[in-house]
Enzyme design. Structure first.
Site, PDB file in Angstrom:
ATOM      1  N   HIS A 122      -4.940  -0.778   5.543  1.00 53.37           N
ATOM      2  CA  HIS A 122      -5.818  -1.527   6.152  1.00 53.37           C
ATOM      3  C   HIS A 122      -5.601  -1.349   7.615  1.00 53.37           C
ATOM      4  CE1 HIS A 122      -9.108  -4.268   6.445  1.00 53.37           C
ATOM      5  NE2 HIS A 122      -9.494  -3.897   5.513  1.00 53.37           N
ATOM      6  N   GLN A 202      -5.018  -5.976  -2.786  1.00 54.15           N
ATOM      7  CA  GLN A 202      -5.831  -5.374  -3.654  1.00 54.15           C
ATOM      8  C   GLN A 202      -4.670  -5.636  -4.714  1.00 54.15           C
ATOM      9  OE1 GLN A 202      -8.368  -3.921  -4.415  1.00 54.15           O
ATOM     10  NE2 GLN A 202      -8.783  -4.490  -2.360  1.00 54.15           N
TER      11      GLN A 202
END
Length: 405
Positions: A122, A202
């Site tokens: 990310h 996550q």
């Protein structure tokens, strides 16, 4: 399973909403999950009965707020398997936690030193390291991603050397769903003398995380994907590493003494928590952890992965669909493209039928480049999603194929 999906859904008021005349199928959990009433009630109760600034107050409400705030820190420590509350720094989220890592470790970087990350990161685990490239002369190296979506671990091992100072790797990809072997990678990184950081944004939602077992030096998580509030997250760090890191922000609360010619810093973890913290949000995160932990992590994983496999199998039967990320060891994230259609158009058509998915680059532009694509549509599953919603997703994509392909 030990939980009743319909009972769970009733605890999320928003799931009773209709979108364009259709029941909401919220499949955008990797971006931000919905909140159960237990989280909203905890924050509301604190606001109504015992809101005050924390720590230095001596009155009753200040003490009550401090107790609730620090209890939340203890819940985060326990959730991540940390040895102590001192290992947990509250942040605004994983993004701030990763920036804190980069800033706090900057003093160990000399020109030419190497920081190893991956092609699947990310932007929150890319841009802060570019700051060190720009300001300290660091070299960023990327572990390649295979066509299936796994890391090339042989390439990673070959990268490690005397110049490697930091390895920072996502635990579970927000696009591919890939679960990376953080424990093994941490062993290799430490053998090379590097600091090991994991982005658990996550993974901390979908896996049973034990930071001590993983052997990481620093681990980042966020609250709003874990059925908690926005603007709250946490950084786990070993006492040794946190002790060596520079404070990220300066101001009240993070100091011990302030003089005209010097300052001394507060003990861990407070030296990293300048100013008034996100009090209600931390309490909400604690409530979210309490709520999640009433269920078996394995039951949650089996439920979510059953949804993922049903969606994958449904879409895999369509010749016009390309699924991005097909590794066996992964979480409940399904990214895909429809031939001849832009991901944004797919998402907008699905929304017409009440199905909420994410579309775009998902803050992973290097990963998009690696696959030769501009964007994907992404369905991501949570504890409250159902097989009926998966069926609606598959049928919705088939309609998109008729309209757009």
């Amino acid at each position: 399973m030990t939980f009743d999906i319909q009972s769970i859904r009733k605890q999320f008021p928003v799931l009773s909403r209709e979108i364009n005349g259709y029941p909401l199928a919220y499949l955008d959990n990797a971006a931000s999950a919905q909140k159960p009433t237990a989280v909203m009630d905890a924050m509301k109760a604190q606001t109504e009965h015992a809101y005050a600034n924390v720590h230095r107050g001596l009155h009753t409400m200040a003490n009550e707020a401090t107790e609730a705030f620090e209890a939340a820190r203890g819940k985060v420590a326990n959730y991540l398997g940390a040895p102590s509350e001192k290992n947990i720094v509250f942040t605004r989220g994983a993004t701030e936690a990763l920036n804190l890592c980069a800033y706090g470790l900057a003093d160990m970087i000399e020109p030419g030193d190497e920081i190893i990350i991956t092609q699947m990161e990310h932007h929150s685990n890319i841009v802060p390291w570019h700051f060190l490239r720009e300001r300290k002369g660091a070299v960023i190296r990327y572990i390649p991603v295979t066509e299936e979506g796994a890391l090339d671990l042989d390439a990673f091992k070959s990268m490690l050397g005397v110049k490697t100072k930091i390895v920072s790797v996502v635990h579970m990809s927000n696009v591919l769903g890939t679960v990376n072997p953080i424990k093994q990678m941490a062993d290799w990184a430490h053998a090379a003398g590097a600091v090991m950081i994991a982005d658990g944004t996550q993974a901390a939602v979908h896996m049973d995380v034990d930071v001590q077992d993983l052997g990481v030096d620093l681990y980042c998580m966020t609250g709003h994907k874990l059925y908690g509030p926005t603007a709250i997250g946490a950084l786990y760090g070993t006492i040794d590493i946190l002790g060596k890191m520079r404070p990220f922000n300066g101001g009240g609360e993070m100091i011990e003494d302030v003089f005209e010619d010097h300052v001394t810093y507060a003990d861990l973890p407070y030296k990293f928590e300048a100013g008034t913290p996100p009090i209600l949000e931390a309490i909400g995160l604690g409530a979210a952890i309490d709520w999640v932990r009433q269920f078996s992590p394995e039951d949650i994983r089996q439920h979510e992965m059953a949804l993922y496999h049903a969606a994958r199998d449904g879409l895999a039967g369509m010749n016009s669909v390309r699924i991005i990320g097909t590794t066996a060891d992964k979480g409940p994230v399904l990214s895909f493209n429809l031939e001849g259609a832009h991901a944004h158009d797919v998402a907008q058509i699905l929304d017409k039928y009440g199905i909420a998915v994410r579309a775009g680059q998902h803050c992973t532009q290097p990963l998009m480049t690696r696959y030769g694509i501009h964007s994907t549509a992404r369905a991501s599953f949570g504890i409250y999603n159902t097989l009926d919603e998966v069926d609606r997703l598959v049928e919705g994509v088939k309609k998109c194929a008729l309209f757009l392909s």
